[in-house]
Design a protein around this motif. Structure first.
Motif, PDB file in Angstrom:
ATOM      1  N   GLY A  38      26.619  59.162  -9.824  1.00 20.51           N
ATOM      2  CA  GLY A  38      27.155  60.051  -8.804  1.00 20.51           C
ATOM      3  C   GLY A  38      28.013  59.320  -7.797  1.00 20.51           C
ATOM      4  O   GLY A  38      27.670  59.238  -6.629  1.00 20.51           O
ATOM      5  N   LYS A  39      29.121  58.796  -8.291  1.00 17.79           N
ATOM      6  CA  LYS A  39      30.037  58.053  -7.410  1.00 17.79           C
ATOM      7  C   LYS A  39      31.196  58.939  -6.991  1.00 17.79           C
ATOM      8  O   LYS A  39      31.804  59.603  -7.845  1.00 17.79           O
ATOM      9  CB  LYS A  39      30.624  56.842  -8.160  1.00 17.79           C
ATOM     10  CG  LYS A  39      29.649  55.720  -8.394  1.00 17.79           C
ATOM     11  CD  LYS A  39      30.208  54.681  -9.363  1.00 17.79           C
ATOM     12  CE  LYS A  39      31.342  53.862  -8.771  1.00 17.79           C
ATOM     13  NZ  LYS A  39      31.624  52.665  -9.620  1.00 17.79           N
ATOM     14  N   PRO A  40      31.555  58.935  -5.715  1.00 14.30           N
ATOM     15  CA  PRO A  40      32.766  59.644  -5.309  1.00 14.30           C
ATOM     16  C   PRO A  40      33.989  59.035  -6.010  1.00 14.30           C
ATOM     17  O   PRO A  40      33.990  57.856  -6.369  1.00 14.30           O
ATOM     18  CB  PRO A  40      32.852  59.397  -3.801  1.00 14.30           C
ATOM     19  CG  PRO A  40      31.492  58.955  -3.397  1.00 14.30           C
ATOM     20  CD  PRO A  40      30.881  58.283  -4.580  1.00 14.30           C
ATOM     21  N   SER A  41      35.011  59.847  -6.187  1.00 14.34           N
ATOM     22  CA  SER A  41      36.257  59.361  -6.781  1.00 14.34           C
ATOM     23  C   SER A  41      37.117  58.687  -5.717  1.00 14.34           C
ATOM     24  O   SER A  41      36.869  58.835  -4.510  1.00 14.34           O
ATOM     25  CB  SER A  41      37.026  60.535  -7.360  1.00 14.34           C
ATOM     26  OG  SER A  41      37.393  61.408  -6.312  1.00 14.34           O
ATOM     27  N   PHE A 399      33.287  61.289 -10.483  1.00  9.39           N
ATOM     28  CA  PHE A 399      34.146  60.100 -10.508  1.00  9.39           C
ATOM     29  C   PHE A 399      35.405  60.223 -11.376  1.00  9.39           C
ATOM     30  O   PHE A 399      36.489  59.830 -10.937  1.00  9.39           O
ATOM     31  CB  PHE A 399      33.325  58.862 -10.902  1.00  9.39           C
ATOM     32  CG  PHE A 399      34.054  57.574 -10.698  1.00  9.39           C
ATOM     33  CD1 PHE A 399      34.297  57.092  -9.412  1.00  9.39           C
ATOM     34  CD2 PHE A 399      34.536  56.847 -11.773  1.00  9.39           C
ATOM     35  CE1 PHE A 399      34.991  55.911  -9.215  1.00  9.39           C
ATOM     36  CE2 PHE A 399      35.233  55.659 -11.580  1.00  9.39           C
ATOM     37  CZ  PHE A 399      35.456  55.194 -10.302  1.00  9.39           C
TER      38      PHE A 399
END
Lengths: 428, 428
Positions: A38-41, A399
């Motif tokens: 769950g990484k932001p882009s 992401f």
């Protein structure tokens, strides 16, 4: 579409051949996509770039009380940083201790402190023969890793559409003094995106724990992480609900700006009762002189208040929404009616949870990987990495680009179909 | 000056009257000065203000490998941040894990990890009947607070001008398996400013501990904190000395930029062997996803390398030197020859240590306080706040202005004289 289970053996065999051909074609594309974390882009991170201009060599680096934030001191955080984070969860600033860059670290330290020093004078958990935690499943792998690392026994609690199965929670918490905690992500849960109903929250607040040092670990990670302007989930504020129910000390709530400003360079907090805060500070004053006040000031001056955070989160939603919809629309279009999996359409959070046919999750994730799409490992959403039904798969759509996501989602549904057909053929 | 102990009772009584008059005059000035904590002054903090311009909204926030430092990841720190901190202590970057804003927090976590999980597969210390730490005295109060909070028994080791009494250290470490650690500040020690001799460092490296999980906690807090260009203490690099001596895993070394850039907003590290690093990472990966990489990048781009840090520290020295000299000159001028106290003239660090006549430290600190000058509490430099001779006082000259310091130092020597005269009169 006709449910797969109603197909004849011959139809399934033919379908399998068609799907295998498509899968080979997909493999030939040489994809390299990641839907695992769950990484932001980068687009989302760009939203916070102006924050880096807020403090510069010409800035006044005093807080509201006149304190020089460049120097040592302030164990529990700047007043204005407490207020900012308190606004996110609806608690009073007096109930907040501001920590460093990650709520995960606070959760770890909170369990570690209970193990070593005990809670409010109770026996340290490490001195007990058995300590148990309840784990709503599917859930967040890093929660389970913390309790596992301390040798705490984890008990699965099934999630429902209104939150954890509260009959089971009440039965265990109210009768077993070895049950010392429960991991909760009450809003837009990881991975299902489920928000606890008001009744669920109130049943939590009204628990009658057999252990006086039982605590709810309320990880409000996605408290302001809505995807839509007009469909926003809300939950009752847990600290005041617990106080009303005569359980003022029963909750440790956690939140952070990790998915608001910069992951790894945000600020975080624990929110809890005055008694618990006093207890925590006794240990905290040995562990640190204080956390990064300049970064607290940077966040306060950039966001100003909860309205600033909300406005910022709407910008995140504009980027995230099409990604969630790309995946969900593909699931609806390609798998709707086939009865080989279920999923929920969340109003916020960071994940989509896919429930495959029993015994299919590992095979689907493996097939995706062989064609260049990395998913969160099957089983990761369960304690001990053991999904007893081998059916849950977490999809993290934030992401990749929307274009890549569409390609990844196409491959995913193809793998779901293929593995499901193979599974159904086993019993024909 | 004639030593006070050679004065007759009558001379002492008359001196006491004169000193009391001066003390009343001093009290009347209504001073409000603080020499209690080793905090940099605002002037020193100003030196690092340009660091806040290094990262801004236009910056490329990728590290040397192309990694986006704004996002999650990198458990053990950016390569270039490891190199920067490695340069400070002379170790290889491969021996470094970069942490958050404070080495105190690493030291706490290192003891906590040994307590809960053990070191390199050895029994967790919390399972042992007795764990002991050696504490060179006088020493750093926050070290002792950590071991005290975990119920570890602390044993005083006298400091000499070349470091801890190594005969005593060897006797205890090499024979008692309950001795698991020793707190060291090897360069410009807190509070005496003593730098361990090469022989002391080598005797440390050549210990033959009875406990395989004995560790030296080597807090190299003042590794680049020289006061003079031409009088700089250096010590042999402890990791390689230990490796040479066949004890590669015996040291945990700590350092930080707290008193280089901004206290509370710096970066910090542990330096240790490859084996220990692997062991630490196993637990660290449960505790955090990673520390603040933007702040690591900010430090790397501002200081560039060890030469940048050295140049920066020379600017700190220009500010600190007159403050140390103001206090030391006052001690020399006012107390020289009276034989009512001893002190060392350090070449670096943050403190001056004053050894009063036995039984006088608490009374001196109290007298100072009554006239508006706050000193570190007497006893703070000893485990359990118990200075058996009640004689050590820590003076922290960094924070006040040079002018205020002169006034504070004048009051201090007056209080030393007065309390010493009272003490001598008790036995006349």
């Amino acid at each position: 579409m006709k449910p797969y289970r109603e197909l004849t053996k011959e139809e399934l065999v033919q379908l399998k051949t068609e799907l295998e051909t498509k899968y080979k074609e997909a493999q030939a594309k040489g994809l390299h996509l990641d839907m695992s974390r769950g990484k932001p882009s980068a687009d989302q991170l760009d939203l916070s770039m102006p924050m880096l201009d807020v403090l510069n060599s010409q800035s006044d680096l005093k807080d509201a009380t006149g304190l020089d934030c460049r120097n040592y001191g302030v164990l529990d955080g700047l007043k204005e940083a407490k207020e900012l984070l308190a606004g996110m969860t609806g608690v009073s600033a007096d109930n907040v201790i501001v920590y460093g860059n990650a709520s995960l670290n606070i959760m770890y330290d909170t369990v570690a402190r209970a193990m070593m020093h005990g809670i409010l004078g109770h026996t340290p958990w490490c001195k007990l023969d058995k300590v148990k935690f309840l784990c709503p499943v599917p859930g967040y792998d890093r929660h389970f890793a913390i309790t596992e690392s301390f040798g705490i026994e984890m008990i699965n609690i099934p999630m429902t559409v209104t939150g954890p199965d509260m009959d089971r929670v009440e039965e265990l918490v109210n009768n077993d003094p070895a049950v010392k905690g429960i991991w909760c992500v009450p809003k837009y849960s990881n991975p299902q995106g489920i928000t606890y109903s008001d009744e669920t929250v109130r049943r939590f607040a009204n628990l009658k724990p057999a252990a006086e040092d039982f605590r709810i670990f309320w990880d409000n990670a996605y408290c302001v992480h809505h995807l839509y302007d007009d469909r926003q989930d809300e939950i009752p504020e847990i600290l005041s609900e617990c106080a009303k129910a005569g359980n003022p000390d029963m909750v440790f709530e956690f939140c952070s700006t990790s998915k608001i400003s910069f992951p790894g360079s945000g600020i975080s907090c624990i929110a809890t009762s005055e008694n618990n805060i006093k207890d925590i500070k006794k240990q905290m004053t040995i562990q640190t002189i204080g956390h990064d006040k300049l970064n607290q000031l940077r966040h306060v001056r950039f966001f100003k208040d909860i309205d600033g955070i909300k406005a910022h989160m709407r910008k995140h939603a504009v980027i995230l929404r099409p990604k969630f919809e790309a995946v969900l629309d593909t699931l609806d279009r390609e798998l709707g009616g086939l009865e080989i999996g279920t999923w929920v359409r969340p109003n916020g959070g960071y994940f989509i949870s896919f429930e495959a046919m029993e015994g299919c999750a590992k095979a689907i994730v493996a097939k995706c990987k062989e064609a260049g799409v990395v998913m969160t490992g099957a089983g990761a959403t369960y304690p001990y990495h053991n999904d007893p039904k081998d059916s849950n798969i977490r999809i993290a759509p934030s992401f990749p680009t929307t274009e890549d996501l569409a390609a990844a989602a196409d491959l995913f549904v193809l793998c779901v179909k293929l593995v499901s057909v193979e599974k159904l053929l086993e019993t024909k």
